[in-house]
Every structure is written in C-alpha cells, then in structure tokens.
Design a protein around this motif. Structure first.
Motif, PDB file in Angstrom:
ATOM      1  N   SER A  16       0.927  -1.330   0.005  1.00 39.61           N
ATOM      2  CA  SER A  16       0.263   0.124  -0.653  1.00 39.61           C
ATOM      3  C   SER A  16       1.161   1.070   0.200  1.00 39.61           C
ATOM      4  CB  SER A  16      -0.870  -0.063   1.218  1.00 39.61           C
ATOM      5  OG  SER A  16      -1.770  -1.247   1.435  1.00 39.61           O
ATOM      6  N   ALA A  17       2.021   1.351   1.014  1.00 39.45           N
ATOM      7  CA  ALA A  17       2.639   2.404   0.551  1.00 39.45           C
ATOM      8  C   ALA A  17       3.306   2.668  -0.359  1.00 39.45           C
ATOM      9  CB  ALA A  17       3.781   2.407   1.895  1.00 39.45           C
ATOM     10  N   SER A  18       4.179   1.413  -0.694  1.00 41.76           N
ATOM     11  CA  SER A  18       4.966   1.962  -2.171  1.00 41.76           C
ATOM     12  C   SER A  18       3.416   1.975  -3.229  1.00 41.76           C
ATOM     13  CB  SER A  18       4.999   0.465  -3.121  1.00 41.76           C
ATOM     14  OG  SER A  18       6.548  -0.333  -1.784  1.00 41.76           O
ATOM     15  N   TRP A  19       2.551   2.281  -3.009  1.00 42.99           N
ATOM     16  CA  TRP A  19       1.439   2.223  -4.238  1.00 42.99           C
ATOM     17  C   TRP A  19       1.337   4.250  -4.012  1.00 42.99           C
ATOM     18  CZ3 TRP A  19      -1.214  -0.430  -7.968  1.00 42.99           C
ATOM     19  CH2 TRP A  19      -2.262   0.234  -8.375  1.00 42.99           C
ATOM     20  N   LEU A  20       1.240   4.712  -2.974  1.00 40.30           N
ATOM     21  CA  LEU A  20       1.054   5.745  -1.966  1.00 40.30           C
ATOM     22  C   LEU A  20       2.174   6.591  -2.848  1.00 40.30           C
ATOM     23  CD1 LEU A  20      -0.447   8.399  -1.455  1.00 40.30           C
ATOM     24  CD2 LEU A  20       0.774   7.316   1.330  1.00 40.30           C
ATOM     25  N   ASP A 194      -7.709   3.009  -4.103  1.00 39.61           N
ATOM     26  CA  ASP A 194      -8.485   3.937  -3.058  1.00 39.61           C
ATOM     27  C   ASP A 194      -8.190   4.262  -2.125  1.00 39.61           C
ATOM     28  OD1 ASP A 194     -10.808   4.008  -4.809  1.00 39.61           O
ATOM     29  OD2 ASP A 194     -11.063   2.393  -5.120  1.00 39.61           O
ATOM     30  N   ILE A 195      -7.278   3.159  -1.121  1.00 40.11           N
ATOM     31  CA  ILE A 195      -6.478   3.526  -0.219  1.00 40.11           C
ATOM     32  C   ILE A 195      -5.436   4.391  -0.519  1.00 40.11           C
ATOM     33  CG2 ILE A 195      -4.566   2.678   1.257  1.00 40.11           C
ATOM     34  CD1 ILE A 195      -5.764  -0.596   1.021  1.00 40.11           C
ATOM     35  N   ALA A 196      -4.886   4.868  -1.607  1.00 36.93           N
ATOM     36  CA  ALA A 196      -4.134   5.784  -1.611  1.00 36.93           C
ATOM     37  C   ALA A 196      -5.410   7.054  -1.647  1.00 36.93           C
ATOM     38  CB  ALA A 196      -2.832   5.228  -3.085  1.00 36.93           C
ATOM     39  N   GLN A 197      -6.031   7.071  -2.692  1.00 37.80           N
ATOM     40  CA  GLN A 197      -6.777   8.021  -2.866  1.00 37.80           C
ATOM     41  C   GLN A 197      -7.305   8.939  -0.812  1.00 37.80           C
ATOM     42  OE1 GLN A 197     -11.234   9.436  -4.613  1.00 37.80           O
ATOM     43  NE2 GLN A 197     -10.749   7.147  -4.611  1.00 37.80           N
ATOM     44  N   VAL A 198      -7.368   7.679  -0.738  1.00 37.73           N
ATOM     45  CA  VAL A 198      -7.424   8.645   1.107  1.00 37.73           C
ATOM     46  C   VAL A 198      -7.488   9.372   1.517  1.00 37.73           C
ATOM     47  CG1 VAL A 198      -8.765   7.472   3.291  1.00 37.73           C
ATOM     48  CG2 VAL A 198     -10.081   6.830   1.768  1.00 37.73           C
ATOM     49  N   LEU A 199      -5.540   7.766   2.318  1.00 34.62           N
ATOM     50  CA  LEU A 199      -4.991   8.812   2.100  1.00 34.62           C
ATOM     51  C   LEU A 199      -4.282  10.533   1.375  1.00 34.62           C
ATOM     52  CD1 LEU A 199      -1.854   5.837   2.554  1.00 34.62           C
ATOM     53  CD2 LEU A 199      -3.758   6.570   4.632  1.00 34.62           C
ATOM     54  N   LYS A 200      -4.116  10.235   0.526  1.00 37.94           N
ATOM     55  CA  LYS A 200      -4.134  11.614  -0.005  1.00 37.94           C
ATOM     56  C   LYS A 200      -5.293  12.618   0.323  1.00 37.94           C
ATOM     57  CE  LYS A 200      -3.611  10.323  -4.543  1.00 37.94           C
ATOM     58  NZ  LYS A 200      -3.650  10.826  -5.422  1.00 37.94           N
ATOM     59  N   ILE A 269     -15.088   8.595   4.883  1.00 38.45           N
ATOM     60  CA  ILE A 269     -14.468   8.875   4.035  1.00 38.45           C
ATOM     61  C   ILE A 269     -14.683   9.923   3.244  1.00 38.45           C
ATOM     62  CG2 ILE A 269     -12.316   7.047   4.368  1.00 38.45           C
ATOM     63  CD1 ILE A 269     -14.256   5.661   2.327  1.00 38.45           C
ATOM     64  N   LYS A 270     -15.791   9.654   3.247  1.00 35.97           N
ATOM     65  CA  LYS A 270     -16.838  10.307   2.126  1.00 35.97           C
ATOM     66  C   LYS A 270     -17.929  12.010   2.700  1.00 35.97           C
ATOM     67  CE  LYS A 270     -18.472   5.652   0.312  1.00 35.97           C
ATOM     68  NZ  LYS A 270     -20.313   5.066   0.624  1.00 35.97           N
ATOM     69  N   ASP A 271     -17.968  12.085   3.979  1.00 31.77           N
ATOM     70  CA  ASP A 271     -18.013  13.059   4.429  1.00 31.77           C
ATOM     71  C   ASP A 271     -17.059  13.918   4.691  1.00 31.77           C
ATOM     72  OD1 ASP A 271     -20.699  11.914   3.673  1.00 31.77           O
ATOM     73  OD2 ASP A 271     -21.099  11.055   6.099  1.00 31.77           O
ATOM     74  N   GLU A 272     -16.180  13.686   5.196  1.00 30.15           N
ATOM     75  CA  GLU A 272     -15.371  14.383   5.666  1.00 30.15           C
ATOM     76  C   GLU A 272     -14.457  14.691   4.702  1.00 30.15           C
ATOM     77  OE1 GLU A 272     -11.777  13.975   9.343  1.00 30.15           O
ATOM     78  OE2 GLU A 272     -13.631  13.769  10.384  1.00 30.15           O
ATOM     79  N   LEU A 273     -14.120  13.453   4.176  1.00 28.40           N
ATOM     80  CA  LEU A 273     -12.661  14.040   3.378  1.00 28.40           C
ATOM     81  C   LEU A 273     -13.493  14.366   1.677  1.00 28.40           C
ATOM     82  CD1 LEU A 273     -10.412  10.974   4.476  1.00 28.40           C
ATOM     83  CD2 LEU A 273     -10.543  13.568   4.895  1.00 28.40           C
ATOM     84  N   GLY A 274     -14.211  14.396   1.193  1.00 24.44           N
ATOM     85  CA  GLY A 274     -15.284  13.837   0.282  1.00 24.44           C
ATOM     86  C   GLY A 274     -14.185  13.019  -1.130  1.00 24.44           C
TER      87      GLY A 274
END
Length: 297
Positions: A16-20, A194-200, A269-274
């Motif tokens: 996951s970290a490498s993808w991000l 999508d993990i990367a998307q949430v972290l960003k 993740i949707k309501d707070e992070l969009g």
C-alpha cells in the motif's frame, strides 16, 4: 517565495505504501522510506526493523513534511514508536511543527466479531485475533504520544487489501481458488488505489486525531468474489464448499480470517474527506486489476 516540495517518509514501503509513494512522486513529491532486512525496498530505501534503528534521524527528517507508519507491531510493541517515537515528537514540535501529517495504517480487525452488526469509527475495539490486538494497542500508544507531543496523527483502519499482483485473480490463475460458503458472513475489502486516494485526501484536509475506516461500499461473501474472478478469466467456477467442511483442512492462519464477522461502515471518508471511491465494489475493482495485468490465464 518558492513553495517547499512536500516530502513523505514511509516507515515500511510495502504494497500500500509503495502504491501511494509512486502516486505522489508523479505529482512532484519527494518520497523516502524503509524496508525490512533482506527485502528490496528500491533505490535509496533504508533498512529498518527493531534491530536496525535509523541512523542520523535528524538529518534524514530535516525536510520531511508527511510520515506514513506502515510497519506492523509485534508482541514487543510498535518498532517505530519504540525506537523513533520521541524523535518524531521532537520534529513535530520543532520550529512550530515541521511534520504536517502523520498517518498510521491499522486494520478493521480491531473491531473484532460483531456477528455481522455494523461498526463505525466510534465503535468499541474488541479484537479477537492476536495481530489485531497488537494493532489496537499500537493505535492507543500512538494516540497517547500524539496528545502529549502534538503529533498530527491520523489512523486508517484498512479492510482486506487487493490490487494488481494481489487479488483473487491470482488464486484462479494458480488453480488454488476455493469457493467457501458461510451464509451471512461478509468480508470488506479495498482496492489499493483507493487506499492511496483516501490518504491523499486526508493529507489535503488534515484533521489530527481523525480515525477513518477504509473499505469499499460492497461487503461480500468470498465465494461470490471468487466466482466473479473465474468469470473474468473464463475459468471454470468451482463448486461451493460449506465452511464446516473446508475448515477441517484449513490452516490456523486461514481460520483466523473467518473468525470475525462485521459490517464496516465507510461514511466518514466520504462525508469528511470528500472521497469518491474509484472502485466502490469488487466487480469494478477486479475489472481494473485485470485491465492492468492483462490476460495471464
């Protein structure tokens, strides 16, 4: 005034970290990090584990703005916190806070077994598995350090991770796919992109102290996921095997994945992070994996 280039340091350049890391590098970020002894962490990656602390920490972190914690805890605790927690706290406080964001990758396993009832970020942590108990304890210790030191900690509780090179498609190709049936037992999962998307999204909207469940919108039975993977590859669909029969030959580790049943809610993740998930269900996710990998039947 020239804008400073953001610098992410990843403790543990795993899947996951490498993808991000690759995603952010494409956007002009500087990314550095660590790997375990014996692993290939890529150019410039540093060896780190409990027996190999980082040297010259202050020099390494002189311009680090973001930190991702992806090293799993063990029975002795969290290696990063034990060896470098105080170092990170010092950098968070230095000159008004060089570290702008710190993310800890945890697991939805910390919720334990609810018999299929829903859990959200405020639910009690009642882990049943040893590795999840280690995660829960590590979460608490990082949270305590963050309160004392003003570290901008964010916790991400990840569901089952899949993506290119790590999906049910691999089991089907290898002829190892089984369709184990246990009615009413659902698993949550999340595509690595999508993990990367949430972290960003969290980095763009930091909320120190925030906790987020990271999963898709479609918890499903593993037998349904395997069936769809077979259909995508044009492979024969195995007959279902009742869990009560399959468990007789299942490894102890495999059995632990069936021990908990819970419905993980991902509204925050949707309501707070969009966040709008690229792969909100396993079908769209597996289609994307296959498109990346090509037909390797």
């Amino acid at each position: 005034m020239t804008q400073k280039t953001p610098h992410l340091f990843c403790f543990g350049l795993g899947y996951s970290a490498s993808w991000l890391a690759l995603d952010l590098q494409r956007q002009g970020w500087r990314v550095t990090g660590t790997h375990r002894p014996g692993d290939d962490g890529g150019a410039g990656a540093l060896v780190f584990d409990r027996n190999h602390p980082l040297e010259n920490f202050d020099k390494l972190f002189a311009d680090v703005t973001h930190v991702l914690l992806s090293v799993p805890p063990d029975a002795a605790g969290d290696p990063v916190l034990d060896l470098h927690g105080d170092d990170l706290a010092r950098h968070a406080q230095h000159q008004g806070g060089i570290i702008e964001w710190l993310g800890y990758l945890s697991t939805v396993g910390v919720y334990g077994d609810t018999g299929g009832k829903p859990v959200n970020e405020t639910s009690r942590l009642l882990p049943t598995q040893e590795r999840s108990r280690f995660r829960g304890l590590a979460e608490t210790r990082w949270q305590n350090l963050a309160v004392r030191s003003r570290l901008p900690l964010h916790v991400f509780r990840l569901a089952g991770i899949y993506g290119p090179g790590r999906s049910p498609l691999d089991k089907v190709r290898a002829g190892r796919a089984q369709r184990i049936s246990q009615p009413g037992h659902l698993f949550s999962r999340i595509h690595v992109a999508d993990i990367a998307q949430v972290l960003k999204a969290s980095m763009a909207r930091p909320n120190p102290g925030g906790i987020y469940n990271v999963c898709d919108d479609d918890p499903a039975q593993p037998s349904d996921v395997i069936k769809y993977a077979c259909e995508l590859l044009g492979a024969p669909v195995p007959d279902e095997i009742p869990y009560e029969e399959a468990v007789k030959t299942m490894s102890p580790m495999a059995q632990t994945f069936w021990a908990d049943n819970r419905l993980v809610m991902n509204d925050k993740i949707k309501d707070e992070l969009g966040v709008v998930l690229d792969y909100p269900d396993y079908k769209s996710g597996l289609q994307a994996v296959l498109a990346v990998e090509g037909m390797k039947a």
